[in-house]
Enzyme design. Structure first.
Site, short mmCIF file in Angstrom:
data_model
loop_
_atom_site.label_atom_id
_atom_site.label_comp_id
_atom_site.label_asym_id
_atom_site.label_seq_id
_atom_site.Cartn_x
_atom_site.Cartn_y
_atom_site.Cartn_z
N ARG A 1 7.89 3.61 -5.13
CA ARG A 1 7.88 2.88 -4.11
C ARG A 1 6.83 1.57 -4.01
O ARG A 1 7.27 0.59 -3.74
CB ARG A 1 7.79 3.55 -2.71
CG ARG A 1 8.15 2.69 -1.54
CD ARG A 1 8.26 3.55 -0.24
NE ARG A 1 6.80 4.30 0.26
CZ ARG A 1 6.73 4.90 1.36
NH1 ARG A 1 7.82 5.53 1.92
NH2 ARG A 1 5.53 5.42 1.72
N TYR B 1 0.80 -1.14 -0.05
CA TYR B 1 -0.09 0.06 -0.07
C TYR B 1 0.76 1.12 0.09
O TYR B 1 1.93 1.18 0.02
CB TYR B 1 -0.97 -0.23 1.14
CG TYR B 1 -0.16 0.40 2.52
CD1 TYR B 1 0.51 -0.77 3.10
CD2 TYR B 1 -0.65 1.53 3.03
CE1 TYR B 1 0.94 -0.33 4.47
CE2 TYR B 1 0.15 1.91 4.32
CZ TYR B 1 1.07 1.03 4.84
OH TYR B 1 1.68 1.35 6.22
N GLU C 1 13.02 2.54 13.63
CA GLU C 1 12.03 3.46 13.17
C GLU C 1 10.79 3.40 14.22
O GLU C 1 11.02 3.00 15.24
CB GLU C 1 11.45 3.19 11.92
CG GLU C 1 10.93 2.20 11.49
CD GLU C 1 10.48 1.87 10.23
OE1 GLU C 1 10.17 2.93 9.55
OE2 GLU C 1 10.22 0.79 9.67
N LEU D 1 11.21 1.22 6.76
CA LEU D 1 10.51 1.75 5.63
C LEU D 1 11.24 3.08 5.27
O LEU D 1 11.21 4.09 6.17
CB LEU D 1 9.03 2.07 5.83
CG LEU D 1 8.53 2.49 4.38
CD1 LEU D 1 8.28 1.35 3.58
CD2 LEU D 1 7.14 3.11 4.94
N HIS E 1 -2.13 -21.00 0.16
CA HIS E 1 -0.85 -20.26 0.18
C HIS E 1 -0.38 -19.71 -1.11
O HIS E 1 0.11 -18.62 -1.19
CB HIS E 1 0.08 -20.80 1.20
CG HIS E 1 -0.29 -20.58 2.74
ND1 HIS E 1 -1.76 -21.33 3.14
CD2 HIS E 1 0.43 -20.17 3.69
CE1 HIS E 1 -1.65 -20.92 4.49
NE2 HIS E 1 -0.58 -20.43 4.84
N LYS F 1 6.49 -1.85 1.73
CA LYS F 1 5.31 -1.39 2.45
C LYS F 1 4.17 -2.32 2.43
O LYS F 1 3.37 -2.30 1.59
CB LYS F 1 5.08 0.13 1.81
CG LYS F 1 4.02 0.81 2.81
CD LYS F 1 4.24 2.36 2.32
CE LYS F 1 3.16 3.40 3.11
NZ LYS F 1 3.40 3.41 4.52
N1 PMP Z 1 7.77 3.98 8.60
C1 PMP Z 1 6.59 3.19 8.84
C2 PMP Z 1 6.75 1.79 9.76
C3 PMP Z 1 5.43 3.57 8.31
O1 PMP Z 1 4.32 2.98 8.47
C4 PMP Z 1 5.66 4.97 7.81
C5 PMP Z 1 4.29 5.56 7.34
N2 PMP Z 1 3.23 4.85 6.64
C6 PMP Z 1 6.73 5.74 7.63
C7 PMP Z 1 7.96 5.02 8.15
C8 PMP Z 1 6.70 7.13 7.07
O2 PMP Z 1 6.61 6.99 5.72
P1 PMP Z 1 6.28 8.22 4.78
O3 PMP Z 1 7.02 9.32 5.24
O4 PMP Z 1 6.45 7.74 3.54
O5 PMP Z 1 4.82 8.32 5.00
#
Ligand code: PMP
Length: 275
Positions: free
Chosen positions: A50, A31, A176, A200, A100, A144
């Site tokens: 991405r 997503y 993160e 991410l 699966h 993602k």
């Molecule tokens: N890390 C994670 C785990 C996230 O879910 C998100 C946002 N969905 C981000 C970082 C930030 O990504 P972005 O700046 O592209 O929204």
């Protein structure tokens, strides 16, 4: 809210999710979330790229070429009248008998567009509390993926602790947060985890790195140790599409200095907004 599923926009109230859609059964899909200020997106191209990279990483074809996904996204945004619009779009591996291995069916795009969730400047000035928690996710966090159970559990633990976000610690290092990237500032230097498979690579993170460099600050894409983050950083913030840059006011029990408009973090937010 405007909804799109598979091949059409949906009429009011209609949400026909097939019980055997693989997103539903397996979280088998990917997503993106993109913010628009009217028809001007924030980094739409990077979000689309991405998405393409996430699809490739899970060996899933896209249901349409990227340009067509882009025009469906733009069409959805144009149907919401607000100034700021957030678009969520996901691609599932499709609807098939629940076994699966990859199905023969085509992948399915679903989407919603709705008024953006805006944080007031007062909220931003106050900042948010975070707690630290072990990073219990897999080793492909650069994808993602729709599988967000560890993120959901971490965020819920933060909320139950009276905090806003959970900052995740993997082998003693800050990776993160549950739904955002993490930056720290110490002695004139900004730190954030390098874009490898353990985070991410946020689009907001990338734009902020550019803003920080443009302002002439030093930034090191190096992980912060849990100890450094907990005890040493002078300020810190989290970043995401919907939050942009959100200052951290408290890390577990430690209060951080309030961030006035003269602070480097504030300057960076302004620079980021004009990129
Ligand atoms: N890390 C994670 C785990 C996230 O879910 C998100 C946002 N969905 C981000 C970082 C930030 O990504 P972005 O700046 O592209 O929204």
């Amino acid at each position: 809210t405007v909804y799109y599923y598979k091949d059409r926009f949906l009429k009011g109230g209609e949400t026909p999710v097939p019980v055997e859609d693989r997103a539903f059964n397996y979280g088998d899909g990917i997503y993106e979330v993109v913010r628009f200020h009217r028809d001007r997106s924030f980094g739409l191209q990077e979000h689309l790229e991405r998405l393409r990279d996430s699809a490739e990483a899970i060996r899933m074809a896209l249901p349409f070429p990227l340009e067509e996904i882009e025009s469906i996204v733009r069409s959805a945004v144009s149907q919401v009248e607000d100034e700021v619009v957030d678009v969520y779009f996901q691609i599932s591996r499709g609807e098939a008998l629940r076994v699966h291995p990859f199905p023969q069916t085509d992948p399915v795009l679903s989407l919603y567009a709705r008024p953006g969730r805006i944080y007031t400047e007062d909220f931003r000035e106050a900042g948010v509390a975070v707690i630290t928690l072990p990073d219990e996710r897999w080793s492909n966090c650069y994808i993602k993926s729709l599988n967000l159970l560890p993120n959901v559990l971490a965020k819920q633990a933060a909320v139950e602790a009276g905090a806003y976000e959970a900052v995740l610690i993997r082998d003693g290092w800050v990776t993160e947060a549950s739904a955002s990237n993490v930056f720290g500032y110490h002695d004139g230097v900004f730190f954030t985890h390098p874009a490898n498979r353990h985070i991410l690579n946020g689009i907001t993170r990338r734009f902020l790195l550019r803003a920080i460099q443009k302002l002439g600050f030093t930034v090191q894409e190096e992980p912060m140790s849990e100890e450094f983050f907990q005890n040493e950083v002078e300020s810190a913030f989290i970043t995401s599409t919907t939050m942009e840059l959100m200052p951290i006011s408290k890390i577990n029990q430690r209060e951080l200095h309030p961030l006035g408009p003269e602070s480097p973090v504030w300057q960076i937010l302004q620079a980021f907004r004009t990129l």
